[in-house]
Write an enzyme that holds these catalytic residues in place. Structure first.
Site, mmCIF file in Angstrom:
data_model
loop_
_atom_site.group_PDB
_atom_site.id
_atom_site.type_symbol
_atom_site.label_atom_id
_atom_site.label_comp_id
_atom_site.label_asym_id
_atom_site.label_seq_id
_atom_site.Cartn_x
_atom_site.Cartn_y
_atom_site.Cartn_z
ATOM 1 N N ASP A 51 28.384 4.581 -6.003
ATOM 2 C CA ASP A 51 29.401 5.584 -5.642
ATOM 3 C C ASP A 51 30.070 6.114 -6.908
ATOM 4 O OD1 ASP A 51 30.274 5.005 -2.397
ATOM 5 O OD2 ASP A 51 29.329 3.353 -3.459
ATOM 6 N N ASP A 119 27.611 8.842 0.920
ATOM 7 C CA ASP A 119 28.148 8.662 2.271
ATOM 8 C C ASP A 119 27.306 7.592 2.947
ATOM 9 O OD1 ASP A 119 29.801 9.388 4.528
ATOM 10 O OD2 ASP A 119 28.065 10.440 5.360
ATOM 11 N N THR A 121 28.300 4.047 2.513
ATOM 12 C CA THR A 121 28.294 2.943 1.539
ATOM 13 C C THR A 121 28.062 1.587 2.212
ATOM 14 O OG1 THR A 121 29.742 4.178 0.085
ATOM 15 C CG2 THR A 121 29.625 1.821 -0.301
ATOM 16 N N GLY A 218 27.510 6.864 8.409
ATOM 17 C CA GLY A 218 27.606 8.092 7.613
ATOM 18 C C GLY A 218 27.778 9.353 8.446
HETATM 19 P P1 AMP Z 1 30.969 6.045 9.894
HETATM 20 O O1 AMP Z 1 30.622 6.991 10.982
HETATM 21 O O2 AMP Z 1 31.789 4.870 10.362
HETATM 22 O O3 AMP Z 1 29.787 5.640 9.094
HETATM 23 O O4 AMP Z 1 31.953 6.846 8.943
HETATM 24 C C1 AMP Z 1 31.636 8.106 8.388
HETATM 25 C C2 AMP Z 1 32.402 8.284 7.087
HETATM 26 O O5 AMP Z 1 33.789 8.148 7.345
HETATM 27 C C3 AMP Z 1 32.066 7.216 6.043
HETATM 28 O O6 AMP Z 1 32.222 7.767 4.762
HETATM 29 C C4 AMP Z 1 33.128 6.175 6.258
HETATM 30 O O7 AMP Z 1 33.401 5.455 5.082
HETATM 31 C C5 AMP Z 1 34.328 7.024 6.654
HETATM 32 N N1 AMP Z 1 35.188 6.291 7.591
HETATM 33 C C6 AMP Z 1 35.122 6.267 8.936
HETATM 34 N N2 AMP Z 1 36.070 5.466 9.464
HETATM 35 C C7 AMP Z 1 36.762 4.970 8.417
HETATM 36 C C8 AMP Z 1 37.881 4.098 8.275
HETATM 37 N N3 AMP Z 1 38.484 3.560 9.352
HETATM 38 N N4 AMP Z 1 38.306 3.828 7.041
HETATM 39 C C9 AMP Z 1 37.715 4.361 5.945
HETATM 40 N N5 AMP Z 1 36.660 5.190 6.008
HETATM 41 C C10 AMP Z 1 36.191 5.498 7.212
HETATM 42 MG MG MG Z 2 31.635 9.202 3.359
HETATM 43 MG MG MG Z 3 31.308 7.929 0.066
#
Ligand code: AMP
Ligand code: MG
Ligand code: MG
Length: 308
Positions: A51, A119, A121, A218
């Site tokens: 990242d 995206d 991580t 992501g």
């Molecule tokens: P996900 O669908 O959970 O993979 O999230 C999509 C993007 O939003 C990724 O970059 C995640 O790191 C970020 N994200 C979603 N929910 C959170 C959260 N509660 N805290 C921090 N980042 C989040």
């Molecule tokens: Mg992201």
């Molecule tokens: Mg990221």
């Protein structure tokens, strides 16, 4: 017609090359084996060497070639940095970009670029490599108008095929780098988070009566599923995503005829002064889906829960 390329054409084309280079960094860090994981806001919010290095490369390179644009990256300690490896933007074969007339005279000072260098991580650290994307989103006048999504591990389960691909699009233009497909007509498939679920997230999903729920990582990857015809909608009734997660996917999805808004169906603002957090969630639909009808199905109590 002038043979001189517009700023937007040069910016999208350079972003494709820079995203490709960031993808190489991400793959190199994984090959080395030491991911250098640190925790950010909470246990599920991680940052790796990939990242950090990918953002440094993207921000330094964009700054060098477009010194007057505003760049906002997820890994904020490197914003404005010029210390990273500068990508030679003539290294890749240029891609074809269609820029509608209304975007031909944009100047650098009007442009805000939202960068998510990696995206997905959590999924990267867990070896779910096809969930990983590099996102470079371009906004003007607060609107997401163009974007680049690079998938460094596209085809990694199909050895012998070219690893990685990059998709680009301009709203009102076309999408390049992939063939857009329609989702099936006989069943309804929803994509959502795999690592940030909650009772509210699940209540929103139930309210749209899916036949199948794809829980994947992501924002970039979930919007790719919509573009590939593998899901009809992306439903996330939670405040977790940020503008760098949605800007590039939104622009490409809109270029393909789809939509991406908050969970209420209201537009997301992308000016430099806009809040980073998408506090009212994310709702995205593939081309041909009735976006506002889907937003209307989300229960009011779910929407009320998300009012900041
Ligand atoms: P996900 O669908 O959970 O993979 O999230 C999509 C993007 O939003 C990724 O970059 C995640 O790191 C970020 N994200 C979603 N929910 C959170 C959260 N509660 N805290 C921090 N980042 C989040
Ligand atoms: Mg992201
Ligand atoms: Mg990221």
């Amino acid at each position: 017609m002038s043979s001189q390329k517009s700023l937007l054409e040069r910016l999208v084309s350079s972003s494709v090359t820079i995203a490709n280079a960031a993808g190489e960094i991400i793959c190199d860090v994984m090959k080395k084996g030491d991911l250098g994981i640190v925790q950010k806001e909470h246990l599920k919010d991680l940052q790796t060497e990939a990242d950090r290095e990918a953002q440094l490369c993207i921000v330094s390179s964009l700054n060098k070639y477009f010194p007057n644009i505003t760049i906002i990256g997820e890994e904020d300690e490197t914003v404005g940095s010029t210390g990273g490896k500068i990508v030679d933007i003539s290294r890749d074969t240029p891609v074809n970009i269609t820029v509608p007339d209304n975007y031909c005279n944009i100047n650098e000072k009007e442009v805000v670029v939202w960068v998510d260098p990696l995206d997905g991580t959590s999924e990267y650290t867990q070896g779910l490599l096809d969930h990983v994307t590099v996102l470079i989103g371009i906004a003007v006048n607060g609107k997401a108008i163009a974007g680049v999504i690079h998938q460094p591990y596209f085809n990694y389960k199909n050895p012998g095929n070219k690893l990685g691909r990059t998709i680009w699009g301009v709203v009102g233009g076309v999408v390049g780098g992939m063939e857009i497909k329609s989702p099936p007509v006989d069943r309804y498939i929803v994509a959502t988070t795999r690592s940030h679920a909650s009772s509210t997230v699940n209540e929103a999903i139930s309210s749209v009566s899916p036949d199948e729920v794809l829980r994947v990582g992501g924002s970039g990857h979930k919007v790719m599923l919509l573009l590939e015809g593998l899901a009809h909608s992306y439903v996330f009734a939670s405040p977790g995503t940020k503008k760098w997660d949605t800007c590039a996917p939104q622009a490409i999805l809109e270029a393909a005829g789809g939509s991406l808004t908050d969970i209420c169906g209201e537009i997301l603002p992308y000016a430099a002064s806009a809040p980073h957090r998408n506090s009212k969630g994310v709702l995205a639909t593939a081309a041909g889906q009735d976006h506002l009808a889907l937003a209307a199905k989300i229960p009011q109590q779910v929407k009320d829960n998300l009012i900041p």
